[in-house]
Design an enzyme around this catalytic site. Structure first.
Site, mmCIF file in Angstrom:
data_model
loop_
_atom_site.group_PDB
_atom_site.id
_atom_site.type_symbol
_atom_site.label_atom_id
_atom_site.label_comp_id
_atom_site.label_asym_id
_atom_site.label_seq_id
_atom_site.Cartn_x
_atom_site.Cartn_y
_atom_site.Cartn_z
ATOM 1 C CG HIS A 324 4.403 21.306 4.695
ATOM 2 N ND1 HIS A 324 3.286 21.763 4.050
ATOM 3 C CD2 HIS A 324 4.127 21.396 6.017
ATOM 4 C CE1 HIS A 324 2.375 22.119 4.947
ATOM 5 N NE2 HIS A 324 2.862 21.907 6.142
ATOM 6 C CG ASP A 325 2.224 18.358 6.834
ATOM 7 O OD1 ASP A 325 3.295 18.546 7.426
ATOM 8 O OD2 ASP A 325 1.216 19.075 6.985
#
Length: 535
Positions: A324-325
């Site tokens: 997600h990063d």
């Protein structure tokens, strides 16, 4: 632990805001995840790791926790979580939660008490310091989201430290009361049946006791994020952190068959320490090297050999392609090489972690300026650090809003969502989704892929080839990193091997002959007889 489930499992990360909306508000939730469990069974994953769903003001979308023992109404309720856990377990799927112990929200009751006065019993739960000699912050540390890592509190005349947003104050893990409070949080969820935790920024938990200045990074340029201007010598990866992690592990060991995974962005030589003394640390210190390695056969071969050599005896490897990063794998290497990446991830030795949407080849999503939600992107708008493109909604079908919601989603869909969705790709011959599923189920059928040894065979002429073998069978993987055909003259004892599957989805049970011909951007898996002594 030869029977540890997490050694042979495939973990699937779900960003809950973006997986499935069940109530029409454009934001995913726990009931939405529960409604898609049958899809996850069909796909073939063994465990789901769910990013934070705790009560939060959502300044960092759940990584600013206001209550560790509840569910934010956006995502549902504790009852909704219990239903999800029961249904997942009933289908043989494990549940891993995100634990965020480095910092809380500034609206957490602990911090509101801590900032109440200098003599509050919880004052020492956070990192408070007097101003520096010039009246400014106590040291030169920088927030990971840009700007100073210290915020002045007018009411009490001191600064508090925050590695991220000012609304995310760091807990003081040198305080034994903080440790015990977080241990109780873990027990709360473990008693509810969760199978483990992925611990956010675990290498940040301890800071230098003297809070010394970080030295400058000589490689930094103004085009880089502000956090990279200094080397985090004193603000992270401190020796005392391993005692903290051992404490977390002891709590897990009070329960049967649980797993501790640590988020650690460190070089391999420092990552290995997070297995802990006598392997009493994290079961799986996350290996993020594939997120940054140069995408070539030689570079990845060097990485795999170095990583394998760095793991302490008895430790178990793991691999990650997306999260997600970071930008999705298809955005980084392109659609064709994303198939190579999938085959690589699911055939290297160790536990693989998949990221939702990678199975349908989700790539870069255009997020117009008015729809940017990522606080880091908003604080440093000119250097391209936005994480929103990696968090776009899952695309389920060609209906309104791609079947994710009945309302406009919180982030945009990809431009090709009418065809890039589960329903369409599930039946499309040769789709990346079908490749993903075939690889996952093939991995389950091959003991050599689940737990066999790994040995490099070749990294020449753009071809990465390696062997996975145990006492019963051998599996050979050959990956062409070139956008042109290549040939591989393989070891003689592979002549009788058969191609089990190809990244292009059109080869199976084909003999390989004396020379293996690989098409552009093609990878193959070869099933071979056990003709040599076990590795």
């Amino acid at each position: 632990m030869p029977d540890a489930w997490w050694k042979t499992a495939v973990v699937y990360q779900i960003y809950p805001r973006s997986f499935q909306d069940s109530n029409g508000d454009g934001i995913g939730d726990l009931e939405g995840i529960r409604s898609r469990l049958d899809y996850l069974v069909w796909l073939g994953v063994d465990a789901i790791w769910i990013s934070p769903f705790y009560p939060s003001p959502m300044h960092d979308f759940g990584y600013d926790v206001a209550d560790y023992c509840d569910v934010d109404p956006i995502f549902g309720s504790l009852a909704a979580f219990d239903r999800l856990a029961a249904d997942a377990h009933g289908r043989g799927i494990k549940i891993i939660l995100d634990l965020v112990p480095n910092h809380t929200s500034s609206s957490h009751a602990w911090f509101m008490e801590s900032r109440g006065s200098r003599d509050n019993p919880r004052r020492g739960w956070y990192i408070w310091r007097d101003p520096g000699p010039n009246g400014g912050p106590p040291n030169n540390w920088i927030s990971n989201f840009g700007g100073p890592a210290w915020t002045f509190d007018d009411a009490t005349g001191q600064y508090y430290y925050h590695a991220y947003l000012p609304t995310q104050p760091d807990l003081n893990w040198r305080n034994p009361q903080v440790r015990e409070a977080m241990h109780e949080v873990m027990r709360f969820w473990l008693k509810r049946g969760v199978d483990g935790f992925r611990v956010d920024v675990i290498w940040h938990l301890m800071k230098d006791e003297l809070l010394r200045d970080n030295p400058p990074n000589p490689a930094w340029t103004p085009k880089d994020p502000a956090i990279e201007r200094l080397l985090p010598v004193y603000s992270a990866d401190q020796p005392e952190v391993h005692d903290v992690i051992a404490g977390l592990r002891r709590v897990l060991d009070e329960f049967d068959a649980r797993v501790l995974i640590g988020e650690i962005y460190l070089p391999l030589e420092r990552l290995a320490a997070y297995y802990g003394k006598d392997l009493a640390g994290a079961h799986l210190p996350f290996n993020f090297q594939l997120l940054e390695v140069r995408w070539s056969a030689k570079a990845i071969a060097r990485l795999a050999e170095t990583y394998e050599a760095s793991i302490p005896e008895g430790g178990w490897p793991n691999w990650v392609l997306s999260n997600h990063d970071r930008p999705r794998i298809a955005a980084r290497v392109g659609a064709a090489q994303a198939r190579i990446a999938i085959m690589l991830l699911l055939t290297l030795r160790g536990t693989p972690t998949l990221y939702y949407g990678d199975e349908i080849g989700l790539s870069e999503v255009e997020v117009p300026p008015e729809r940017i939600r990522d606080p880091w992107a908003l604080r440093e708008p000119d250097i391209g650090v936005g994480r929103d493109p990696a968090r776009s909604p899952m695309q389920w079908d060609a209906g309104a809003f791609a079947g994710f919601s009945t309302h406009e989603p919180w982030l945009p869909l990809t431009d090709d969502w009418l065809t890039r969705n589960v329903e369409t790709m599930r039946v499309a011959p040769g789709s990346v989704l079908r490749l993903f599923r075939t690889l996952l189920w093939f991995r389950r059928s091959r003991s050599s892929l689940r737990s066999g040894d790994w040995r490099l065979l070749s990294a020449e002429d753009d071809i990465l080839a390696y062997e996975r073998a145990d006492s019963r069978e051998r599996t050979i993987v050959a990956l062409n990193f070139a956008a042109a055909p290549r040939q591989w003259r393989h070891p003689d004892d592979l002549r009788d091997g058969l191609i089990a599957l190809s990244t292009q989805g059109d080869r199976g049970s084909d003999p390989i002959g004396p020379i293996l011909n690989l098409r552009a951007d093609e990878g193959v898996v070869i099933a071979a007889a056990r003709k040599t002594a076990p590795l």
